[in-house]
Design an enzyme around this catalytic site. Structure first.
Site, short mmCIF file in Angstrom:
data_model
loop_
_atom_site.label_atom_id
_atom_site.label_comp_id
_atom_site.label_asym_id
_atom_site.label_seq_id
_atom_site.Cartn_x
_atom_site.Cartn_y
_atom_site.Cartn_z
N GLU A 129 0.87 -1.17 0.00
CA GLU A 129 0.00 0.00 0.00
C GLU A 129 0.91 1.22 0.00
O GLU A 129 1.45 1.62 1.04
CB GLU A 129 -0.90 -0.01 1.24
N CYS A 163 -2.41 9.30 2.78
CA CYS A 163 -1.97 8.82 1.47
C CYS A 163 -3.04 8.96 0.40
O CYS A 163 -2.73 9.01 -0.79
CB CYS A 163 -1.52 7.37 1.57
#
Length: 385
Positions: A129, A163
């Site tokens: 990720e 993010c």
């Protein structure tokens, strides 16, 4: 967790075909610092639910949370199924020298490459990720105040240290001039005339990241905000204009409360701009015209997509969280976490008797036998000529 039955054909009709979800074994989870509880526990729950044991490596950057997790988790979870490892990059590097059955890493693409290289030595599967520069296209046909409300909330949430946050805005010069006063109004409404004293605006995680972000304030021209205070690691909600694509603020993930606005002539140029860069973790499009939003969705690729919305989709466990290309691989969230940490084993159980029915499968093959086999396999067969 139950075996999942699947369809059979005539050749396997007497058998039982199913998918069994099995644990991989020992899983390594390397968690980030920006949401240190959420992004540590969600994959941990998925891995344990799938039957794995877990070595958990919280981020040393969020040091207080790291210590709390190490102290509190053993009170609630069976210590035979997990272990918490504390330390920095050196300890993480030592962990990666060992063989694991699965690794999940959340962090930067740079470190993601290190993790993937270490996993490759043992052929260990990974979920990565990673971050990226998430584009946000704002169409001329929009309500600038609505866009400002939504973009500002998601950009400055957690002081921009998310993010999935929009990393830069693409819009026409005309829309930029309408958007700037709306953004200023929104920032004042959210955080007051003095954002530094607002209890709703976070701080930068450490001095290293503060100085990195402070340097980015020199890119382009500050249109809103720009103030900073190193003693508090405070950076004001900031909007930059007149930035160039080659400047650092457009080359690295910002991960802070800074929003560059890049002007384009229209939708086609915006899509071309997005597509010549690495695939982002998230992509956003705002327009009153649903066809414009659909075009951005259809003509681009990203880990996730928000039309007239930010990353509120993270509240939906039915949607996976994951990147694509440079922004990562694999996904988790809700049931996707269970699936990620499960080996899906293909199984077929056939009766040991009734061998007469199987003779058609064995050579020598007559034309009739070949036609019969093809018919028995039906539409599920794949024949290579």
């Amino acid at each position: 967790m139950k075996d999942e039955p699947v369809a059979t054909n005539l050749l396997t009709k007497l058998g039982s075909a199913f998918i069994r979800k099995e644990p991989y074994g020992l899983v390594l989870i390397i968690a980030p610092w920006n949401y240190p509880v959420n992004l540590t526990l969600i994959p941990l729950v998925g891995a344990i639910a799938a039957g794995n044991c877990v070595v958990l490596k919280p981020s040393e950057v969020s040091s207080s949370t790291e210590k709390v997790l190490a102290e509190v988790l053993p009170r609630y979870l069976d210590q035979s199924c997990f272990a918490v490892v504390l330390g920095g990059p050196e300890e993480t590097g030592q962990l990666l020298e060992h063989r694991f059955d699965y690794i999940l890493f959340t962090g930067s693409p740079h470190v993601g490459k290190i993790v993937m290289a270490a996993a490759a030595k043992h052929l260990t599967p990974v979920t990565l990720e990673l971050g990226g520069k998430n584009p946000c296209y704002v169409d001329d046909n929009c309500d600038p105040q609505t866009v400002a409300n939504r973009v500002a909330w998601f950009r400055y949430f957690n002081a921009g240290q998310t993010c999935m946050a929009p990393d830069y805005v693409l819009c026409s010069p005309e829309t930029r001039e309408r958007l700037l006063p709306a953004l200023q109004s929104t920032i004042t409404r959210f955080y007051g005339d003095d954002p530094q004293s607002s209890p709703n605006l976070g701080r930068i995680i450490n001095q290293k990241h503060f100085r990195r972000l402070q340097a980015l304030l020199g890119c382009g021209r500050v249109a809103i905000g720009g103030q900073s205070d190193e003693s508090q690691r405070y950076i004001a909600p900031t909007v930059l204009v007149d930035v160039q694509e080659a400047e650092p603020v457009m080359q690295e993930e910002i991960f802070g409360p800074i929003l560059p606005i890049v002007t384009v002539s229209g939708l086609d140029e915006a899509i071309a701009f997005i597509n010549r860069r690495e695939k982002p973790l998230a992509l956003y499009a705002f327009s009153n015209n649903r066809q414009v939003v659909s075009q951005v969705l259809d003509r681009t690729s990203s880990g996730s997509f928000g039309g007239n919305e930010g990353f509120i989709y993270l509240t939906l466990p039915a949607l996976p969280l994951g990147g694509v290309g440079h922004s990562g691989m694999g996904s988790y969230h809700g049931k996707f976490s269970f699936d990620t940490f499960s080996h899906h084993r293909a199984c077929l159980l056939s009766p040991s008797g009734m061998e007469k029915l199987n003779e058609i499968r064995y050579p020598p093959y007559s034309d009739f036998a070949q036609q019969l086999i093809s018919w028995a396999m039906g539409s599920q067969s794949c024949t290579l000529l």
